[in-house]
Design a protein around this motif. Sequence first.
Motif, PDB file in Angstrom:
ATOM      1  N   LYS A   1     -37.445 -47.245 -28.170  1.00  0.00           N
ATOM      2  CA  LYS A   1     -36.775 -45.940 -28.211  1.00  0.00           C
ATOM      3  C   LYS A   1     -37.814 -44.822 -28.357  1.00  0.00           C
ATOM      4  O   LYS A   1     -37.728 -43.799 -27.678  1.00  0.00           O
ATOM      5  CB  LYS A   1     -35.782 -45.886 -29.373  1.00  0.00           C
ATOM      6  CG  LYS A   1     -35.161 -44.503 -29.531  1.00  0.00           C
ATOM      7  CD  LYS A   1     -34.030 -44.430 -30.494  1.00  0.00           C
ATOM      8  CE  LYS A   1     -33.529 -42.996 -30.564  1.00  0.00           C
ATOM      9  NZ  LYS A   1     -32.447 -42.816 -31.496  1.00  0.00           N
TER      10      LYS A   1
ATOM     11  N   GLU B   1     -46.105 -21.156 -36.459  1.00  0.00           N
ATOM     12  CA  GLU B   1     -44.850 -21.137 -37.206  1.00  0.00           C
ATOM     13  C   GLU B   1     -45.050 -21.931 -38.495  1.00  0.00           C
ATOM     14  O   GLU B   1     -44.090 -22.363 -39.117  1.00  0.00           O
ATOM     15  CB  GLU B   1     -43.710 -21.701 -36.375  1.00  0.00           C
ATOM     16  CG  GLU B   1     -43.936 -23.083 -35.824  1.00  0.00           C
ATOM     17  CD  GLU B   1     -42.682 -23.649 -35.189  1.00  0.00           C
ATOM     18  OE1 GLU B   1     -41.716 -23.876 -35.904  1.00  0.00           O
ATOM     19  OE2 GLU B   1     -42.687 -23.834 -33.950  1.00  0.00           O
TER      20      GLU B   1
ATOM     21  N   CYS C   1     -42.310 -22.212 -31.263  1.00  0.00           N
ATOM     22  CA  CYS C   1     -43.388 -22.720 -30.404  1.00  0.00           C
ATOM     23  C   CYS C   1     -43.848 -21.694 -29.371  1.00  0.00           C
ATOM     24  O   CYS C   1     -44.885 -21.877 -28.738  1.00  0.00           O
ATOM     25  CB  CYS C   1     -42.936 -23.972 -29.665  1.00  0.00           C
ATOM     26  SG  CYS C   1     -42.506 -25.314 -30.761  1.00  0.00           S
TER      27      CYS C   1
ATOM     28  N   PRO D   1     -33.948 -38.096 -36.976  1.00  0.00           N
ATOM     29  CA  PRO D   1     -34.281 -38.285 -35.549  1.00  0.00           C
ATOM     30  C   PRO D   1     -35.530 -37.507 -35.121  1.00  0.00           C
ATOM     31  O   PRO D   1     -36.225 -37.904 -34.187  1.00  0.00           O
ATOM     32  CB  PRO D   1     -33.031 -37.751 -34.825  1.00  0.00           C
ATOM     33  CG  PRO D   1     -31.933 -37.804 -35.834  1.00  0.00           C
ATOM     34  CD  PRO D   1     -32.573 -37.615 -37.179  1.00  0.00           C
TER      35      PRO D   1
ATOM     36  N   SER E   1     -30.697 -28.486 -29.133  1.00  0.00           N
ATOM     37  CA  SER E   1     -32.026 -27.896 -28.878  1.00  0.00           C
ATOM     38  C   SER E   1     -32.489 -28.225 -27.455  1.00  0.00           C
ATOM     39  O   SER E   1     -33.131 -27.397 -26.808  1.00  0.00           O
ATOM     40  CB  SER E   1     -33.048 -28.346 -29.923  1.00  0.00           C
ATOM     41  OG  SER E   1     -33.448 -29.690 -29.730  1.00  0.00           O
TER      42      SER E   1
ATOM     43  N   LYS F   1     -40.992 -36.936 -23.083  1.00  0.00           N
ATOM     44  CA  LYS F   1     -39.790 -37.087 -22.258  1.00  0.00           C
ATOM     45  C   LYS F   1     -39.124 -35.737 -21.988  1.00  0.00           C
ATOM     46  O   LYS F   1     -38.409 -35.580 -20.995  1.00  0.00           O
ATOM     47  CB  LYS F   1     -38.831 -38.039 -22.978  1.00  0.00           C
ATOM     48  CG  LYS F   1     -37.556 -38.403 -22.245  1.00  0.00           C
ATOM     49  CD  LYS F   1     -37.781 -39.539 -21.252  1.00  0.00           C
ATOM     50  CE  LYS F   1     -36.510 -40.188 -20.762  1.00  0.00           C
ATOM     51  NZ  LYS F   1     -35.845 -41.096 -21.688  1.00  0.00           N
TER      52      LYS F   1
ATOM     53  N   LYS G   1     -37.519 -34.235 -18.501  1.00  0.00           N
ATOM     54  CA  LYS G   1     -36.194 -33.623 -18.312  1.00  0.00           C
ATOM     55  C   LYS G   1     -36.327 -32.234 -17.673  1.00  0.00           C
ATOM     56  O   LYS G   1     -35.526 -31.838 -16.829  1.00  0.00           O
ATOM     57  CB  LYS G   1     -35.472 -33.493 -19.665  1.00  0.00           C
ATOM     58  CG  LYS G   1     -35.042 -34.824 -20.276  1.00  0.00           C
ATOM     59  CD  LYS G   1     -34.483 -34.589 -21.685  1.00  0.00           C
ATOM     60  CE  LYS G   1     -34.262 -35.879 -22.461  1.00  0.00           C
ATOM     61  NZ  LYS G   1     -33.158 -36.704 -21.993  1.00  0.00           N
TER      62      LYS G   1
ATOM     63  N   SER H   1     -37.995 -22.261 -30.009  1.00  0.00           N
ATOM     64  CA  SER H   1     -36.613 -22.288 -30.493  1.00  0.00           C
ATOM     65  C   SER H   1     -36.244 -20.944 -31.075  1.00  0.00           C
ATOM     66  O   SER H   1     -37.086 -20.203 -31.564  1.00  0.00           O
ATOM     67  CB  SER H   1     -36.470 -23.369 -31.563  1.00  0.00           C
ATOM     68  OG  SER H   1     -36.462 -24.626 -30.946  1.00  0.00           O
TER      69      SER H   1
HETATM   70  P1  HMG Z   1     -32.062 -39.160 -31.140  1.00  0.00           P
HETATM   71  O1  HMG Z   1     -30.692 -38.811 -31.489  1.00  0.00           O
HETATM   72  O2  HMG Z   1     -32.769 -40.064 -32.059  1.00  0.00           O
HETATM   73  O3  HMG Z   1     -32.272 -39.870 -29.769  1.00  0.00           O
HETATM   74  O4  HMG Z   1     -32.848 -37.771 -31.014  1.00  0.00           O
HETATM   75  P2  HMG Z   1     -31.269 -40.266 -28.593  1.00  0.00           P
HETATM   76  O5  HMG Z   1     -30.270 -41.201 -29.107  1.00  0.00           O
HETATM   77  O6  HMG Z   1     -30.847 -39.027 -27.848  1.00  0.00           O
HETATM   78  O7  HMG Z   1     -32.335 -41.083 -27.739  1.00  0.00           O
HETATM   79  C1  HMG Z   1     -33.457 -40.470 -27.219  1.00  0.00           C
HETATM   80  C2  HMG Z   1     -33.777 -41.164 -25.911  1.00  0.00           C
HETATM   81  O8  HMG Z   1     -34.151 -42.517 -26.183  1.00  0.00           O
HETATM   82  C3  HMG Z   1     -32.589 -41.262 -24.961  1.00  0.00           C
HETATM   83  O9  HMG Z   1     -33.106 -41.102 -23.658  1.00  0.00           O
HETATM   84  C4  HMG Z   1     -32.092 -42.699 -25.141  1.00  0.00           C
HETATM   85  O10 HMG Z   1     -31.398 -43.208 -24.024  1.00  0.00           O
HETATM   86  C5  HMG Z   1     -33.404 -43.414 -25.344  1.00  0.00           C
HETATM   87  P3  HMG Z   1     -32.479 -39.954 -22.700  1.00  0.00           P
HETATM   88  O11 HMG Z   1     -31.038 -40.260 -22.579  1.00  0.00           O
HETATM   89  O12 HMG Z   1     -32.718 -38.644 -23.412  1.00  0.00           O
HETATM   90  O13 HMG Z   1     -33.264 -40.064 -21.445  1.00  0.00           O
HETATM   91  N1  HMG Z   1     -33.290 -44.697 -26.047  1.00  0.00           N
HETATM   92  C6  HMG Z   1     -33.985 -45.792 -25.712  1.00  0.00           C
HETATM   93  N2  HMG Z   1     -34.883 -45.998 -24.724  1.00  0.00           N
HETATM   94  C7  HMG Z   1     -35.440 -47.257 -24.642  1.00  0.00           C
HETATM   95  N3  HMG Z   1     -35.110 -48.263 -25.484  1.00  0.00           N
HETATM   96  C8  HMG Z   1     -34.225 -48.083 -26.485  1.00  0.00           C
HETATM   97  C9  HMG Z   1     -33.604 -46.799 -26.613  1.00  0.00           C
HETATM   98  N4  HMG Z   1     -32.706 -46.277 -27.469  1.00  0.00           N
HETATM   99  C10 HMG Z   1     -32.521 -44.988 -27.107  1.00  0.00           C
HETATM  100  N5  HMG Z   1     -33.937 -49.077 -27.300  1.00  0.00           N
HETATM  101  C11 HMG Z   1     -34.120 -35.893 -30.358  1.00  0.00           C
HETATM  102  C12 HMG Z   1     -33.718 -37.325 -29.998  1.00  0.00           C
HETATM  103  C13 HMG Z   1     -35.124 -35.399 -29.330  1.00  0.00           C
HETATM  104  C14 HMG Z   1     -32.891 -35.001 -30.360  1.00  0.00           C
HETATM  105  C15 HMG Z   1     -34.795 -35.917 -31.756  1.00  0.00           C
HETATM  106  O14 HMG Z   1     -36.008 -36.615 -31.702  1.00  0.00           O
HETATM  107  C16 HMG Z   1     -35.034 -34.542 -32.338  1.00  0.00           C
HETATM  108  O15 HMG Z   1     -34.180 -33.952 -32.990  1.00  0.00           O
HETATM  109  N6  HMG Z   1     -36.277 -33.981 -32.138  1.00  0.00           N
HETATM  110  C17 HMG Z   1     -36.647 -32.672 -32.646  1.00  0.00           C
HETATM  111  C18 HMG Z   1     -36.053 -31.558 -31.807  1.00  0.00           C
HETATM  112  C19 HMG Z   1     -36.720 -31.400 -30.456  1.00  0.00           C
HETATM  113  O16 HMG Z   1     -37.820 -31.866 -30.234  1.00  0.00           O
HETATM  114  N7  HMG Z   1     -36.049 -30.684 -29.528  1.00  0.00           N
HETATM  115  C20 HMG Z   1     -36.609 -30.440 -28.226  1.00  0.00           C
HETATM  116  C21 HMG Z   1     -36.146 -29.122 -27.600  1.00  0.00           C
HETATM  117  S1  HMG Z   1     -36.373 -27.742 -28.707  1.00  0.00           S
HETATM  118  C22 HMG Z   1     -38.083 -27.447 -28.636  1.00  0.00           C
HETATM  119  O17 HMG Z   1     -38.773 -27.951 -27.814  1.00  0.00           O
HETATM  120  C23 HMG Z   1     -38.647 -26.541 -29.686  1.00  0.00           C
HETATM  121  C24 HMG Z   1     -39.438 -27.229 -30.793  1.00  0.00           C
HETATM  122  O18 HMG Z   1     -40.702 -27.632 -30.296  1.00  0.00           O
HETATM  123  C25 HMG Z   1     -39.592 -26.290 -31.990  1.00  0.00           C
HETATM  124  C26 HMG Z   1     -40.148 -24.891 -31.781  1.00  0.00           C
HETATM  125  O19 HMG Z   1     -39.896 -24.196 -30.832  1.00  0.00           O
HETATM  126  O20 HMG Z   1     -40.814 -24.446 -32.714  1.00  0.00           O
HETATM  127  C27 HMG Z   1     -38.756 -28.490 -31.303  1.00  0.00           C
END
Ligand code: HMG
Length: 426
Positions: free
Chosen positions: A38, A87, A119, A158, A212, A249, A253, A327
């Motif tokens: 994952k 930040e 960011c 997460p 997000s 990833k 996207k 964000s």
């Molecule tokens: P989550 O709920 O743990 O993960 O959170 P999920 O269930 O959505 O799974 C993630 C991916 O893993 C999915 O792939 C699953 O299918 C896959 P997708 O459907 O997305 O292609 N998966 C697997 N793959 C292989 N084998 C397995 C398996 N199980 C699941 N067994 C989340 C994921 C990114 C939401 C979490 O990590 C999070 O909250 N991260 C922090 C927030 C973030 O990074 N947001 C990004 C956009 S906002 C941004 O970029 C600004 C930021 O940098 C801050 C700023 O600006 O200051 C964060």
Amino acid sequence: MPDARPTDVGIEALFVDLPRQFLDLGTLARANGVDPEKYYFGLGGRRMAVPAPDEDPVVLASNAARGVLAAGGVAPTRVGLVVVGTESAVDGSKPIAAWVHRAADLPSDCRVFDVQHACYGGTAALGIALDWIASRARPGRKALVIATDVARYEIGSPGEPTQGGGAVALLVGDEPRVVRFEDHPEAVHAEEVADFWRPTYRSTAVVDGSYSLECYLRALDGCWGRFRRDTGRRFSEFEHLLFHAPFPKMAFKAHRRLFEAAARAGELPSGAEPGADFERRVLPTLWANAEVGNAYTASLYLSLAGLLENDAVDAAGARLGLFAYGSGSCAEFLAARVGDDAAAWRGRTGLRQALRERRELSHAEYLQFRAHGEELSRNGTLRVPTRSTGPAFCGTWEHRRVYRDEALAVPGSSSQPLGRDGRSAR
Ligand code: HMG
């Protein structure tokens, strides 16, 4: 003031500094009872940088600043502006730029300040520097831009596998050997959203995970739509696309989003296939992000360093599209061109050296670092500095942050921390 930026404004040198520890995402997954695939494939990461308690954003920024001046062969006296994008402020008033100013031995006739927008702060800082150079406010002077951050989420949440940290320093001027920014109408998108934030009373970020991702992609649509409308440029024109990468990833996207829009508009060359296109144009920029995790403001510029340090790619003269997202939110799409001597930067950005010097942590050591960091943020007391060379945060003394710094300590007291006058605190 000129009407628009001259075309020869951009990055003259860049330098990366990273925490000297990492945790493998497989180790973290097993400890969290999660399938490692994952984190490795679902998020696209491999490892995450774990800052020691004495590797705060000031230390990372100071090392990166010194490194970029050395790499660019520029005397500190030639710097007239320092803008830090972060930040991860360590003080509600004093900017990180003030410590960087001292650590890099910069002249007093210099403007120094921090800017903040999640960011996006690093790109906001870069924009200020580019405009300052173009304005010719201080002919002959350079600007120093530093993006520095530590990404920290709750243990077991997460967001935890997307943690990381690091600093990238950019020397900005009118001899842009590394990257020249193209002169085009601003392609920005802003919108108040609660997708990710860092309350001042917490040491970890709060995030509405899937929302997000939605906000990020909506901002990408907004920026790209404006860029496309105002410049007439096409998705397929860029040799490489760099996307803000909170985890690799996300860049996949983002690329897919633009690919599909270009396909709908009938703009893609025949036979274009999204996976192959991603592997050719985006993947070569992501390997360092997969090693470091999210470095917030620094992530996009870590991708740039990764591209320059990628032995398998000749980036000389490449047209780049860069997407910055913060964000909250604010985002921007920028077009740029790599300089002709891109290959000369291999081995000179500090990235490979910083990665080589890292030590792998066990999960127990990672938890100890976290606990120590929490204690430090509550009472300012540091037990044992871990970083052996260069600046290190030594805790607080009379509410002042104290740094050990060989370059500034009085002769003969190189292991002493800095005190209120910037000299030995002991
Ligand atoms: P989550 O709920 O743990 O993960 O959170 P999920 O269930 O959505 O799974 C993630 C991916 O893993 C999915 O792939 C699953 O299918 C896959 P997708 O459907 O997305 O292609 N998966 C697997 N793959 C292989 N084998 C397995 C398996 N199980 C699941 N067994 C989340 C994921 C990114 C939401 C979490 O990590 C999070 O909250 N991260 C922090 C927030 C973030 O990074 N947001 C990004 C956009 S906002 C941004 O970029 C600004 C930021 O940098 C801050 C700023 O600006 O200051 C964060």
